[in-house]
Design an enzyme around this catalytic site. Structure first.
Site: not given
Ligand code: TYM
Length: 327
Positions: A111, A192, A195
């Site tokens: 990032k 991957k 967004k």
């Molecule tokens: P975020 O918002 O980027 O993504 C949310 C969830 O989607 C999953 N994900 C994917 N899974 C499969 N293939 C993909 N291409 C893909 N892109 C995203 C992510 O693994 C995630 O589960 N840091 C975290 C948010 C967070 C969080 C937490 C998660 C903040 N606090 C506490 C768990 C527990 C994030 O940026 O997810």
């Protein structure tokens, strides 16, 4: 009942990766566990935003999650900034996390390369994520593969805290689906799905027009031979389609591969399965958007429930550290 917590950022539209890697599993978990799901708006602050943008996106994401099947009768859905204990414990966790640990986080590396302004918050982000999890005595964290490293860090930091200050935090475990944990971009299948990777052609958004979704699959990059085989290293594009279709039909990618001899029908069936998944979600979305106050009311109830758990855990942490209690 085990306690489940997960989070998602209110940045941009939800895409198929979020759905298969995380949200569909949340919907399942809510029936079998005491589940909390958090829209992590404070995490979204780590990269620059326009005034007002995060709030709008937070409400929209809450509506999408409800449309996907999260049921406030069965789970607790809330907004991170509505429960100030997240940032309070976040600070405490930062103070037991080392710079070296944070430097090793691959999400920060990825990032920060995309940013002109690299905030300190982007660097300490995983400490806030650890706080999100530890605040709820969480047993299980359902996430996609890209979050594994952050959950490992959470475990390490919780163990360190417990050793230093006595038994305080439950040590959580990542729960990563066997299939669908890493959905890849349809145009660059070694990346991957995310967004903003390539202007949209490789990412399937929940808000996409259904005909556009079908088109994205028909144009998905495969390879120049014609064998349908699950082999992520040699055939990333075909393997991605097989994973997506398998996740939606509860089969293994190998079983799915055995049913196809050509790419065309595989693309068509995958597109159809995804369209049928997204069609009802879009219909429910339209209903929820018509009445934003209903969603706001649900989020208020969620914040109340989450806050009562979180405040007790922060108190436990502060007591165990030995901060002077207020009279
Ligand atoms: P975020 O918002 O980027 O993504 C949310 C969830 O989607 C999953 N994900 C994917 N899974 C499969 N293939 C993909 N291409 C893909 N892109 C995203 C992510 O693994 C995630 O589960 N840091 C975290 C948010 C967070 C969080 C937490 C998660 C903040 N606090 C506490 C768990 C527990 C994030 O940026 O997810």
């Amino acid at each position: 009942m085990p306690r489940v917590l997960s989070g998602i950022q209110p940045t941009g539209d939800l895409h198929l990766g979020n759905l298969l890697g995380a949200v569909l599993n949340w919907v399942q978990d809510q029936q079998q566990a005491d589940s909390l799901y958090c829209i992590v708006d404070m995490h979204a602050l780590t990269v620059p935003k326009q005034p007002g943008e995060i709030g709008e996106r937070t409400l929209e994401l809450a509506q999408v999650l409800l449309a996907c099947g999260l049921d406030p009768e069965q789970c607790t859905l809330f907004v991170q900034s509505h429960v100030p204990e997240h940032t309070e414990l976040g600070w405490i966790i930062q103070c037991v996390t080392s710079m070296g640990e944070l430097r090793r986080m691959t999400q920060f590396k990825d990032k920060s390369e995309q940013q002109e302004f690299i905030s300190a918050g982007l660097f300490t982000y995983p400490a806030l994520q650890a706080a999100d999890i530890l605040l709820y005595d969480t047993d299980k964290v359902p996430v996609g593969e890209d979050q594994r490293q952050h959950i490992e860090l959470t475990r390490d930091v919780a163990e360190r805290f417990n050793k230093r200050f006595g038994e305080t935090f439950v040590i959580p475990q990542a729960s990563i689906p066997r299939i669908g944990a890493r959905v890849m971009d349809l145009q660059i299948p070694t990346n991957k799905m995310s967004k903003s990777s390539d202007g949209g052609a490789g990412t399937v958004y929940l808000s996409d027009d259904l005909a556009a979704i079908a088109k994205k699959f028909s144009r998905a990059v495969t390879d120049s031979d014609s064998e349908v085989r699950f082999d992520v290293a040699e055939k990333p594009g075909v393997s991605n389609l097989l994973s997506i279709l398998s996740a939606l039909t509860q089969r293994t990618p190998e079983e799915t591969a055995a049913e196809y001899t050509q790419y065309g029908p595989l693309k068509k069936d995958t597109a159809e399965a995804v369209v049928e998944l997204i069609r009802p979600i879009q219909a429910r979305m339209a209903e929820l958007k018509a009445d934003p106050s209903a969603t706001l009311a649900l989020l208020a109830v969620g914040a109340e429930k989450a806050g009562s758990i979180a405040s007790a855990v922060v108190e436990r942490a502060k007591n165990n550290i030995g901060l002077l209690p207020r009279r």
